[in-house]
Write a protein that holds these residues in place. Structure first.
Motif, PDB file in Angstrom:
ATOM      1  N   LEU A 558       0.836  -1.214   0.000  1.00 55.56           N
ATOM      2  CA  LEU A 558       0.000   0.000   0.000  1.00 55.56           C
ATOM      3  C   LEU A 558       0.861   1.250   0.000  1.00 55.56           C
ATOM      4  CD1 LEU A 558      -3.026  -0.617   2.414  1.00 55.56           C
ATOM      5  CD2 LEU A 558      -2.935  -0.817  -0.074  1.00 55.56           C
ATOM      6  N   LYS A 559       1.926   1.226   0.779  1.00 53.31           N
ATOM      7  CA  LYS A 559       2.834   2.376   0.834  1.00 53.31           C
ATOM      8  C   LYS A 559       3.479   2.621  -0.531  1.00 53.31           C
ATOM      9  CE  LYS A 559       7.103   3.995   3.009  1.00 53.31           C
ATOM     10  NZ  LYS A 559       8.267   3.611   3.822  1.00 53.31           N
ATOM     11  N   LEU A 560       3.944   1.556  -1.168  1.00 53.74           N
ATOM     12  CA  LEU A 560       4.576   1.694  -2.480  1.00 53.74           C
ATOM     13  C   LEU A 560       3.571   2.193  -3.515  1.00 53.74           C
ATOM     14  CD1 LEU A 560       6.924   1.294  -4.449  1.00 53.74           C
ATOM     15  CD2 LEU A 560       6.216  -1.086  -4.712  1.00 53.74           C
ATOM     16  N   LYS A 561       2.383   1.616  -3.517  1.00 57.38           N
ATOM     17  CA  LYS A 561       1.351   2.021  -4.475  1.00 57.38           C
ATOM     18  C   LYS A 561       1.023   3.503  -4.330  1.00 57.38           C
ATOM     19  CE  LYS A 561      -3.475   1.039  -5.702  1.00 57.38           C
ATOM     20  NZ  LYS A 561      -4.687   0.238  -5.365  1.00 57.38           N
ATOM     21  N   SER A 562       0.867   3.949  -3.088  1.00 55.90           N
ATOM     22  CA  SER A 562       0.563   5.355  -2.821  1.00 55.90           C
ATOM     23  C   SER A 562       1.696   6.263  -3.272  1.00 55.90           C
ATOM     24  CB  SER A 562       0.295   5.544  -1.323  1.00 55.90           C
ATOM     25  OG  SER A 562       0.149   6.908  -1.001  1.00 55.90           O
ATOM     26  N   ASN A 563       2.932   5.866  -2.977  1.00 57.14           N
ATOM     27  CA  ASN A 563       4.077   6.719  -3.322  1.00 57.14           C
ATOM     28  C   ASN A 563       4.360   6.753  -4.816  1.00 57.14           C
ATOM     29  OD1 ASN A 563       4.785   7.886  -0.880  1.00 57.14           O
ATOM     30  ND2 ASN A 563       5.987   6.135  -0.219  1.00 57.14           N
ATOM     31  N   LEU A 564       4.069   5.675  -5.527  1.00 58.43           N
ATOM     32  CA  LEU A 564       4.222   5.704  -6.984  1.00 58.43           C
ATOM     33  C   LEU A 564       3.217   6.667  -7.602  1.00 58.43           C
ATOM     34  CD1 LEU A 564       4.874   1.952  -7.893  1.00 58.43           C
ATOM     35  CD2 LEU A 564       6.493   3.854  -7.995  1.00 58.43           C
ATOM     36  N   GLU A 565       2.004   6.695  -7.044  1.00 57.31           N
ATOM     37  CA  GLU A 565       0.990   7.649  -7.517  1.00 57.31           C
ATOM     38  C   GLU A 565       1.433   9.079  -7.232  1.00 57.31           C
ATOM     39  OE1 GLU A 565      -2.481   6.356  -5.450  1.00 57.31           O
ATOM     40  OE2 GLU A 565      -2.864   4.652  -6.809  1.00 57.31           O
ATOM     41  N   LYS A 566       2.028   9.295  -6.058  1.00 52.93           N
ATOM     42  CA  LYS A 566       2.516  10.634  -5.712  1.00 52.93           C
ATOM     43  C   LYS A 566       3.689  11.031  -6.591  1.00 52.93           C
ATOM     44  CE  LYS A 566       0.923  10.274  -0.938  1.00 52.93           C
ATOM     45  NZ  LYS A 566       1.271   9.998   0.458  1.00 52.93           N
ATOM     46  N   LEU A 567       4.545  10.061  -6.891  1.00 58.44           N
ATOM     47  CA  LEU A 567       5.702  10.318  -7.754  1.00 58.44           C
ATOM     48  C   LEU A 567       5.244  10.755  -9.138  1.00 58.44           C
ATOM     49  CD1 LEU A 567       8.839  10.017  -7.467  1.00 58.44           C
ATOM     50  CD2 LEU A 567       8.599   7.810  -8.593  1.00 58.44           C
ATOM     51  N   ASP A 568       4.225  10.090  -9.670  1.00 57.75           N
ATOM     52  CA  ASP A 568       3.709  10.416 -10.998  1.00 57.75           C
ATOM     53  C   ASP A 568       3.053  11.797 -11.033  1.00 57.75           C
ATOM     54  OD1 ASP A 568       4.576   8.085 -12.134  1.00 57.75           O
ATOM     55  OD2 ASP A 568       2.687   7.010 -11.847  1.00 57.75           O
ATOM     56  N   SER A 569       2.457  12.196  -9.900  1.00 57.90           N
ATOM     57  CA  SER A 569       1.773  13.500  -9.867  1.00 57.90           C
ATOM     58  C   SER A 569       2.647  14.607  -9.305  1.00 57.90           C
ATOM     59  CB  SER A 569       0.486  13.380  -9.040  1.00 57.90           C
ATOM     60  OG  SER A 569       0.770  12.946  -7.719  1.00 57.90           O
ATOM     61  N   GLY A 570       3.928  14.300  -9.063  1.00 54.87           N
ATOM     62  CA  GLY A 570       4.859  15.329  -8.599  1.00 54.87           C
ATOM     63  C   GLY A 570       4.725  15.687  -7.136  1.00 54.87           C
ATOM     64  N   LYS A 571       4.048  14.847  -6.347  1.00 56.84           N
ATOM     65  CA  LYS A 571       3.879  15.120  -4.925  1.00 56.84           C
ATOM     66  C   LYS A 571       5.036  14.531  -4.124  1.00 56.84           C
ATOM     67  CE  LYS A 571      -1.185  15.142  -5.154  1.00 56.84           C
ATOM     68  NZ  LYS A 571      -2.433  14.473  -4.694  1.00 56.84           N
ATOM     69  N   LYS A 572       5.166  14.981  -2.884  1.00 61.80           N
ATOM     70  CA  LYS A 572       6.229  14.496  -2.009  1.00 61.80           C
ATOM     71  C   LYS A 572       5.947  13.058  -1.584  1.00 61.80           C
ATOM     72  CE  LYS A 572       8.445  15.373   2.473  1.00 61.80           C
ATOM     73  NZ  LYS A 572       8.423  16.184   3.711  1.00 61.80           N
ATOM     74  N   ILE A 573       6.989  12.223  -1.651  1.00 55.96           N
ATOM     75  CA  ILE A 573       6.878  10.840  -1.188  1.00 55.96           C
ATOM     76  C   ILE A 573       6.886  10.822   0.333  1.00 55.96           C
ATOM     77  CG2 ILE A 573       8.087   8.628  -1.092  1.00 55.96           C
ATOM     78  CD1 ILE A 573       9.102   9.162  -3.891  1.00 55.96           C
ATOM     79  N   ASP A 574       5.915  10.145   0.927  1.00 55.55           N
ATOM     80  CA  ASP A 574       5.848  10.092   2.387  1.00 55.55           C
ATOM     81  C   ASP A 574       5.211   8.776   2.821  1.00 55.55           C
ATOM     82  OD1 ASP A 574       3.075  10.384   2.000  1.00 55.55           O
ATOM     83  OD2 ASP A 574       3.164  12.557   2.231  1.00 55.55           O
ATOM     84  N   ASN A 575       4.785   8.708   4.079  1.00 57.06           N
ATOM     85  CA  ASN A 575       4.236   7.463   4.626  1.00 57.06           C
ATOM     86  C   ASN A 575       2.720   7.523   4.816  1.00 57.06           C
ATOM     87  OD1 ASN A 575       6.876   6.199   5.035  1.00 57.06           O
ATOM     88  ND2 ASN A 575       7.163   7.706   6.648  1.00 57.06           N
ATOM     89  N   TYR A 576       2.070   8.521   4.214  1.00 54.64           N
ATOM     90  CA  TYR A 576       0.642   8.708   4.438  1.00 54.64           C
ATOM     91  C   TYR A 576      -0.199   8.089   3.323  1.00 54.64           C
ATOM     92  CZ  TYR A 576       1.792  11.968   8.178  1.00 54.64           C
ATOM     93  OH  TYR A 576       2.277  12.525   9.334  1.00 54.64           O
ATOM     94  N   ILE A 577      -1.297   7.466   3.722  1.00 54.53           N
ATOM     95  CA  ILE A 577      -2.279   6.978   2.752  1.00 54.53           C
ATOM     96  C   ILE A 577      -3.664   7.449   3.193  1.00 54.53           C
ATOM     97  CG2 ILE A 577      -0.919   4.936   2.135  1.00 54.53           C
ATOM     98  CD1 ILE A 577      -2.989   3.314   3.801  1.00 54.53           C
ATOM     99  N   ASN A 578      -4.524   7.648   2.214  1.00 55.09           N
ATOM    100  CA  ASN A 578      -5.909   8.026   2.490  1.00 55.09           C
ATOM    101  C   ASN A 578      -6.791   6.802   2.268  1.00 55.09           C
ATOM    102  OD1 ASN A 578      -8.527   9.045   2.541  1.00 55.09           O
ATOM    103  ND2 ASN A 578      -7.936  10.973   1.574  1.00 55.09           N
TER     104      ASN A 578
END
Length: 613
Positions: A558-578
């Motif tokens: 889940l963490k990786l999936k969330s951070n890959l989405e953030k990476l693609d949208s230019g957001k900061k990589i972190d440990n948060y998921i919604n």
């Protein structure tokens, strides 16, 4: 919706994708559709439920009294467990205007008992559900490979020279530019191609004059592909025309590269092998840097194929170590080679860091090394700065070789470990935890082994020591409420309605397993391997070890999936998921994973009497 649309809708919702055609037809025949206003109670707590609900559009809250436990939205279902148990634990209330399909309980129960896969899903253990979800994710995400673009592959640079260039000059250009092919442009503006095999088969075997023009051995009739075209179409084009390579153009009709069969095959195999070779063959810093910048592409490709997160982390960890080792050999003074050990620690040491988040490294130097302190200092600073250029961010805690605290000779490191063990404090426990996860990325591994043996030798046998080492897990709460609802940090305005999946789950598992492993003096550093060792030593039974393993992998996924989405949208990589961005199944499995984390935490509380610390 028509019956065909209804069937298509149901098939998109796991686990109903396992239904047979006749079972899907039966569902469709029994479906009804309802339109609901806001604040309508669909299912009351404590009563016998009548229907399984499929949300077409809208929002439904699962509530215990006034507390919202979970939220369901488009293409999600509720509440199959209540139908099976024939009693609703909670109430379900529309949070906005909602449209649902309803399926009578009798129809659901009938198909449940007819379909083993469906029945197994709703009655299987938590670890089985988590593992089954990974398999389902693999099948679902495999389709993403079909929409990969040509530009996503590893293209060769396009080097264009005049048609009249001599054979000797052409070979010299290929060598200097480090490319496998050359493009030639004639006086009419037409493009031709010449490859390394052309030189072998046409020049050498025919004993051609090296001063002859290279255009004589070139090939015309090139096929072109746009960089934004699907990679699958490029493969079809190569197959259709029996070609080994295509010339790639952008939307402005400019040549931007060449894609060949090896590049194409490498992409569909995540081009791991070719990147590994690039690292091995890198002759300077820039070539090594270029190779390391391919890692995110590999991660995305592996994730898109549904490859399990523990395999991805192991693979990327190995590539990272290869880069660090190669860079160490390129930059280190010759006196350090063989007389030192470059250590990677923390999540990188455990092999659990996938996307580059920070550096956690140290330099362990043999007491007999003849390098001066100034030489070591200069190298350490250069090494850290170069890793930053490679995309490895600085460690906010300054745990890097450039910090003299983490750059010491063997004797000094032993003094440091003695202090960590004999003078317990928050910082010393933290440093001990970081070091215990260390592995040797380059140099003399025996130096690290000697340090760890020293740690085990002086390590306390008193439960009090491990009690204080483990107690930090009590500072972190699993974000799951008494009624299985997600708990959010109301003080964190920046991450409202988000969960810190590392603090709430991953760290608790890592620290718990690390503490038990240190007590048992295990050399293993990877969390999953430590779990297996602890199972062998009787700390966990087989089922609980499996549950911890699957929960840990699911949280990391889940963490990786969330951070890959953030990476693609230019957001900061972190440990948060919604949680609202998760499917119903993912929400349920996240809750199950947190329950396992809580179970592990309670075991540590009992084992080390943490409530008395």
């Amino acid at each position: 919706m028509s019956i065909h649309e209804q069937i298509a809708f149901i098939k998109e919702i796991p686990p109903f994708d396992n239904l047979t055609k006749s079972q899907l037809d039966f569902f469709a025949e029994n479906l009804d559709i309802i339109y609901l206003k806001k604040d309508v109670i669909l299912q009351q707590e404590g009563v016998e439920p009548e229907n399984l609900y499929f949300i077409i559009k809208g929002l439904v809250q699962e509530k215990q009294a006034d507390e919202v436990i979970s939220i369901y939205s488009n293409s999600e279902i509720f509440d199959p467990i209540s139908l099976i148990e024939n009693r609703s634990k909670y109430s379900f209330v529309t949070a906005q205007e909602t449209i649902c399909y309803t399926l009578p309980r009798a129809a659901f129960i009938k198909i449940l008992h007819e379909n083993p896969a469906l029945e197994s899903f709703f009655f299987q253990s938590i670890s089985q559900k988590l593992n089954a979800n990974m398999d389902n994710e693999k099948n679902r995400e495999l389709a993403n490979m079909m929409v990969a673009k040509v530009k996503d592959a590893n293209l060769h640079r396009a080097v264009i020279v005049p048609f009249e260039t001599t054979i000797f000059e052409a070979v010299q250009t290929i060598k200097d530019e480090r490319v496998p092919t050359l493009l030639l442009k004639d006086n009419k503006g037409e493009i031709h191609i010449v490859t390394d095999s052309d030189f072998r088969e046409k020049v050498i075997l025919n004993r051609m004059d090296f001063d002859d023009i290279v255009g004589k051995i070139s090939n015309s009739g090139l096929k072109y592909v746009n960089e934004n075209d699907f990679l699958f179409n490029a493969q079809l084009l190569m197959t259709k025309h029996r070609l080994k390579r295509l010339v790639v153009k952008n939307n402005r009709d400019e040549i931007v590269g060449i894609i060949d069969q090896i590049s194409l095959s490498s992409f569909f195999a995540t081009h791991t092998f070719s990147v590994s070779n690039e690292i091995d063959n890198a002759k300077n810093i820039e070539e090594l840097k270029k190779a390391s910048q391919s890692f995110n592409k590999i991660i995305k490709s592996l994730h898109a194929k549904g490859v399990k997160v523990d395999f991805i982390s192991r693979l990327i960890n190995q590539l990272n170590r290869k880069v660090m080792n190669k860079l160490f050999l390129m930059l280190a003074p010759k006196e350090l080679i063989g007389k030192s050990a470059l250590l990677v620690m923390g999540s990188e040491g455990r092999g659990e860091q996938i996307l580059k988040t920070d550096q956690d490294n140290a330099l362990l130097i043999d007491d007999a090394c003849e390098s001066t302190d100034e030489q070591i200092k200069q190298f350490a600073k250069l090494y850290t700065e170069t890793l930053v250029e490679f995309g490895f961010p600085r460690c906010e805690g300054n745990i890097m070789v450039s910090n003299p605290y983490w750059c010491r000779r063997l004797k000094d490191f032993k003094d440091l470990i003695y202090e960590w063990v004999m003078k317990p404090s928050g910082d010393n426990f933290m440093n001990l935890a970081i070091f215990y996860d260390a592995v040797c990325a380059s140099g003399n591994r025996a130096l690290l082994d000697e340090l760890k043996e020293y740690l085990f030798k002086i390590g306390s046998t008193s439960k009090t020591f491990y009690m204080h080492f483990a107690k930090i897990i009590m500072d972190f709460n699993v974000p799951l409420g008494f009624f299985d609802g997600f708990v959010f940090d109301s003080k964190d305005k920046e991450h409202k309605n988000e969960i810190d999946i590392k603090k709430g789950g991953i760290f608790i598992i890592v620290q718990s397993i690390r503490t038990l492993s240190l007590e048992h003096k295990l050399m293993r550093v990877n969390t999953l391997k430590r779990i297996k060792e602890l199972e062998k030593k009787g700390e966990f039974d087989k089922e609980f070890a499996s549950e911890i393993t699957e929960a840990f992998n699911f949280l990391l996924t889940l963490k990786l999936k969330s951070n890959l989405e953030k990476l693609d949208s230019g957001k900061k990589i972190d440990n948060y998921i919604n949680p609202e961005n998760l499917t119903t199944m993912e929400k349920d499995l996240l809750k199950d994973s947190f329950k396992i984390v809580n179970k592990l935490k309670k075991k540590l509380e009992h084992h080390y009497k943490l409530n008395y610390v």
